[in-house]
Design a protein around this motif. Structure first.
Motif, PDB file in Angstrom:
ATOM      1  N   TYR A 114      95.035   1.417  89.428  1.00 39.43           N
ATOM      2  CA  TYR A 114      94.045   1.355  90.270  1.00 39.43           C
ATOM      3  C   TYR A 114      94.082   0.248  91.231  1.00 39.43           C
ATOM      4  O   TYR A 114      93.148   0.050  92.289  1.00 39.43           O
ATOM      5  N   ASN A 115      95.160  -0.681  91.170  1.00 33.64           N
ATOM      6  CA  ASN A 115      95.143  -1.905  91.715  1.00 33.64           C
ATOM      7  C   ASN A 115      95.254  -1.954  93.412  1.00 33.64           C
ATOM      8  O   ASN A 115      94.398  -2.606  94.143  1.00 33.64           O
ATOM      9  N   SER A 116      95.883  -0.928  93.832  1.00 31.65           N
ATOM     10  CA  SER A 116      96.042  -0.709  95.165  1.00 31.65           C
ATOM     11  C   SER A 116      94.699  -0.445  95.904  1.00 31.65           C
ATOM     12  O   SER A 116      94.204  -0.713  96.765  1.00 31.65           O
ATOM     13  N   LYS A 117      93.990   0.706  95.080  1.00 32.93           N
ATOM     14  CA  LYS A 117      92.641   0.820  95.783  1.00 32.93           C
ATOM     15  C   LYS A 117      91.835  -0.379  95.682  1.00 32.93           C
ATOM     16  O   LYS A 117      90.883  -0.553  96.609  1.00 32.93           O
ATOM     17  N   SER A 118      91.879  -1.413  94.546  1.00 28.96           N
ATOM     18  CA  SER A 118      91.046  -2.539  94.245  1.00 28.96           C
ATOM     19  C   SER A 118      91.319  -3.418  95.583  1.00 28.96           C
ATOM     20  O   SER A 118      90.454  -4.147  96.272  1.00 28.96           O
ATOM     21  N   ASP A 119      92.605  -3.539  96.400  1.00 26.31           N
ATOM     22  CA  ASP A 119      92.794  -4.390  97.216  1.00 26.31           C
ATOM     23  C   ASP A 119      92.205  -3.717  98.729  1.00 26.31           C
ATOM     24  O   ASP A 119      92.040  -4.828  99.408  1.00 26.31           O
ATOM     25  N   ASN A 120      91.720  -2.723  98.891  1.00 25.85           N
ATOM     26  CA  ASN A 120      91.136  -2.108  99.771  1.00 25.85           C
ATOM     27  C   ASN A 120      89.692  -1.768  99.814  1.00 25.85           C
ATOM     28  O   ASN A 120      89.190  -1.056 100.433  1.00 25.85           O
ATOM     29  N   GLU A 121      89.137  -2.267  98.520  1.00 25.78           N
ATOM     30  CA  GLU A 121      87.512  -1.922  98.618  1.00 25.78           C
ATOM     31  C   GLU A 121      86.646  -2.039  99.622  1.00 25.78           C
ATOM     32  O   GLU A 121      85.964  -1.319 100.015  1.00 25.78           O
ATOM     33  N   ALA A 122      87.030  -3.548 100.256  1.00 24.85           N
ATOM     34  CA  ALA A 122      85.972  -3.747 101.147  1.00 24.85           C
ATOM     35  C   ALA A 122      86.156  -2.796 102.398  1.00 24.85           C
ATOM     36  O   ALA A 122      85.276  -2.479 103.126  1.00 24.85           O
ATOM     37  N   THR A 123      87.643  -2.507 102.770  1.00 20.74           N
ATOM     38  CA  THR A 123      87.677  -1.582 103.861  1.00 20.74           C
ATOM     39  C   THR A 123      87.219  -0.280 103.507  1.00 20.74           C
ATOM     40  O   THR A 123      86.575   0.447 104.285  1.00 20.74           O
ATOM     41  N   ASN A 124      87.346   0.329 102.159  1.00 18.02           N
ATOM     42  CA  ASN A 124      86.884   1.497 101.849  1.00 18.02           C
ATOM     43  C   ASN A 124      85.406   1.510 102.028  1.00 18.02           C
ATOM     44  O   ASN A 124      84.970   2.861 102.574  1.00 18.02           O
ATOM     45  N   LEU A 125      84.777   0.561 101.766  1.00 17.63           N
ATOM     46  CA  LEU A 125      83.173   0.749 101.935  1.00 17.63           C
ATOM     47  C   LEU A 125      82.771   0.859 103.321  1.00 17.63           C
ATOM     48  O   LEU A 125      81.848   1.397 103.428  1.00 17.63           O
ATOM     49  N   THR A 126      83.659   0.429 104.373  1.00 21.96           N
ATOM     50  CA  THR A 126      83.173   0.498 105.766  1.00 21.96           C
ATOM     51  C   THR A 126      83.467   2.097 106.091  1.00 21.96           C
ATOM     52  O   THR A 126      82.864   2.433 107.192  1.00 21.96           O
ATOM     53  N   LEU A 127      83.767   2.960 105.373  1.00 20.59           N
ATOM     54  CA  LEU A 127      84.003   4.463 105.369  1.00 20.59           C
ATOM     55  C   LEU A 127      82.593   4.988 105.264  1.00 20.59           C
ATOM     56  O   LEU A 127      82.130   5.986 105.642  1.00 20.59           O
ATOM     57  N   LEU A 128      81.994   4.428 104.730  1.00 23.34           N
ATOM     58  CA  LEU A 128      80.323   4.727 104.404  1.00 23.34           C
ATOM     59  C   LEU A 128      79.517   4.389 105.360  1.00 23.34           C
ATOM     60  O   LEU A 128      79.499   3.641 106.201  1.00 23.34           O
ATOM     61  N   THR A 129      78.446   5.391 105.678  1.00 26.60           N
ATOM     62  CA  THR A 129      77.523   5.120 106.923  1.00 26.60           C
ATOM     63  C   THR A 129      76.498   4.027 106.184  1.00 26.60           C
ATOM     64  O   THR A 129      76.452   3.961 104.917  1.00 26.60           O
ATOM     65  N   PRO A 130      75.610   3.309 106.966  1.00 28.47           N
ATOM     66  CA  PRO A 130      74.546   2.709 106.316  1.00 28.47           C
ATOM     67  C   PRO A 130      73.858   3.323 105.248  1.00 28.47           C
ATOM     68  O   PRO A 130      73.477   2.786 104.327  1.00 28.47           O
ATOM     69  N   ARG A 131      73.481   4.731 105.436  1.00 28.94           N
ATOM     70  CA  ARG A 131      72.450   5.311 104.447  1.00 28.94           C
ATOM     71  C   ARG A 131      73.336   5.517 103.078  1.00 28.94           C
ATOM     72  O   ARG A 131      72.755   5.246 102.274  1.00 28.94           O
ATOM     73  N   GLU A 132      74.623   5.997 103.506  1.00 28.50           N
ATOM     74  CA  GLU A 132      75.629   6.012 102.130  1.00 28.50           C
ATOM     75  C   GLU A 132      75.831   4.909 101.188  1.00 28.50           C
ATOM     76  O   GLU A 132      75.506   4.926 100.317  1.00 28.50           O
ATOM     77  N   LEU A 133      75.794   3.770 102.048  1.00 27.60           N
ATOM     78  CA  LEU A 133      75.767   2.479 101.482  1.00 27.60           C
ATOM     79  C   LEU A 133      74.774   1.937 100.699  1.00 27.60           C
ATOM     80  O   LEU A 133      74.757   1.742  99.584  1.00 27.60           O
ATOM     81  N   GLU A 134      73.422   2.461 101.235  1.00 26.45           N
ATOM     82  CA  GLU A 134      72.075   2.371 100.743  1.00 26.45           C
ATOM     83  C   GLU A 134      72.143   2.989  99.222  1.00 26.45           C
ATOM     84  O   GLU A 134      71.863   2.487  98.142  1.00 26.45           O
ATOM     85  N   VAL A 135      72.575   4.324  99.339  1.00 26.08           N
ATOM     86  CA  VAL A 135      72.586   5.233  98.159  1.00 26.08           C
ATOM     87  C   VAL A 135      73.425   4.732  97.233  1.00 26.08           C
ATOM     88  O   VAL A 135      73.110   4.744  95.987  1.00 26.08           O
ATOM     89  N   ALA A 136      74.855   4.391  97.597  1.00 31.94           N
ATOM     90  CA  ALA A 136      75.575   3.591  96.515  1.00 31.94           C
ATOM     91  C   ALA A 136      75.175   2.546  95.885  1.00 31.94           C
ATOM     92  O   ALA A 136      75.377   2.603  94.684  1.00 31.94           O
ATOM     93  N   ARG A 137      74.477   1.659  96.618  1.00 31.82           N
ATOM     94  CA  ARG A 137      73.845   0.609  95.946  1.00 31.82           C
ATOM     95  C   ARG A 137      73.089   0.805  94.785  1.00 31.82           C
ATOM     96  O   ARG A 137      72.847   0.029  94.022  1.00 31.82           O
ATOM     97  N   LEU A 138      72.192   1.817  95.140  1.00 33.75           N
ATOM     98  CA  LEU A 138      70.900   2.217  94.192  1.00 33.75           C
ATOM     99  C   LEU A 138      71.634   3.035  93.158  1.00 33.75           C
ATOM    100  O   LEU A 138      71.357   2.734  91.838  1.00 33.75           O
ATOM    101  N   VAL A 139      72.555   3.772  93.313  1.00 31.61           N
ATOM    102  CA  VAL A 139      73.288   4.012  92.217  1.00 31.61           C
ATOM    103  C   VAL A 139      74.053   3.130  91.143  1.00 31.61           C
ATOM    104  O   VAL A 139      73.798   3.315  89.996  1.00 31.61           O
ATOM    105  N   ALA A 140      74.495   2.126  92.001  1.00 33.61           N
ATOM    106  CA  ALA A 140      74.928   0.927  91.034  1.00 33.61           C
ATOM    107  C   ALA A 140      73.938   0.184  90.502  1.00 33.61           C
ATOM    108  O   ALA A 140      74.038  -0.496  89.415  1.00 33.61           O
ATOM    109  N   GLU A 141      72.628   0.429  90.699  1.00 32.22           N
ATOM    110  CA  GLU A 141      71.501  -0.313  90.100  1.00 32.22           C
ATOM    111  C   GLU A 141      71.161   0.541  88.898  1.00 32.22           C
ATOM    112  O   GLU A 141      70.366   0.032  88.348  1.00 32.22           O
ATOM    113  N   GLY A 142      71.721   1.769  88.888  1.00 28.68           N
ATOM    114  CA  GLY A 142      71.537   2.642  87.760  1.00 28.68           C
ATOM    115  C   GLY A 142      70.464   3.621  87.995  1.00 28.68           C
ATOM    116  O   GLY A 142      69.813   4.197  86.783  1.00 28.68           O
ATOM    117  N   LYS A 143      69.904   3.848  89.277  1.00 27.10           N
ATOM    118  CA  LYS A 143      68.899   4.626  89.569  1.00 27.10           C
ATOM    119  C   LYS A 143      69.216   6.103  89.774  1.00 27.10           C
ATOM    120  O   LYS A 143      70.553   6.453  89.911  1.00 27.10           O
TER     121      LYS A 143
END
Length: 214
Positions: free
Chosen positions: A142-171
């Protein structure tokens, strides 16, 4: 009432879990199995809300069984019982869609809470187990994916990022919808798109992924 099936190859462990869970009147044990194959046969007769399953079992282990269950019965919540020295199993279980992990030596209150958390659709990750899984993600293929995590998050729209962060909070989807004034169906569509964009397999994996970028 939350219907639960216990799966562990040690009878003494199953008896201990039954004793713990009998303390809560909202939880009902509807069956038990000693390995993955027994569990799959049991599921042909009755479907539980939650399965509490040992990660290591002879024949068909918890990881392989989780994959089969999630393919055939995605609505069933699977909580994996684990110990500290099973990093590889934990990682594979995560990839197969397990809804949570709890340590085998957890107390009755924690196990009951785990079942109710998973049943409500929230992600369940023991913090110490989560740390181990994140470490596994960073030290495997999974290491290669880890190196590009910040870049990959830029693929998300602002609303998708909001949803992703709420998922991460366990909602769960309903809670996310209430927070963002969206319908549950819309939230579900967002989550599906997020998983596709980040090449992830489950909400649990998404939660770990988001945690690891902060």
């Amino acid at each position: 009432m939350i219907n639960v099936i216990l799966t562990d190859d040690q009878e003494i462990v199953r008896e201990g879990l039954k004793m713990m869970l009998s303390l809560d009147e909202e939880i009902r044990i509807i069956g038990e199995a000693s390995n993955g194959r027994e569990l799959l046969l049991l599921l042909e007769k009755q479907l539980p809300d939650v399965i509490l399953m040992d990660i290591r079992m002879p024949g068909l282990d918890g990881v392989e069984t989780t994959e089969i269950i999630k393919r055939e019965h995605p609505e069933i919540r699977v909580i994996i019982l684990t110990t500290f020295n099973e990093d590889e199993y934990i990682f594979r279980g995560l990839k197969n869609g397990a809804d949570g992990y709890i340590l085998k030596d957890s107390g009755s209150d924690d196990i009951i809470k785990a079942i109710k958390t998973a049943y409500s659709g929230n992600i369940l990750l023991n913090p110490e187990v989560a740390a181990k899984v994140v470490k596994a993600l960073n030290t495997t293929d999974y290491n290669s994916k880890s190196d590009n995590e910040a870049t990959n998050l830029t693929l998300l729209t602002p609303r998708e990022l909001e949803v992703a962060r709420l998922v991460a909070e366990g909602k769960n989807n309903r809670e996310i919808g209430n927070s963002l004034f969206l319908t549950e169906g819309t939230v579900k569509n967002y989550v599906t798109r997020i998983l596709e964009k980040l090449e992830l397999n489950s909400r649990t994996e998404l939660a770990l992924y988001i945690h690891d970028t902060h």
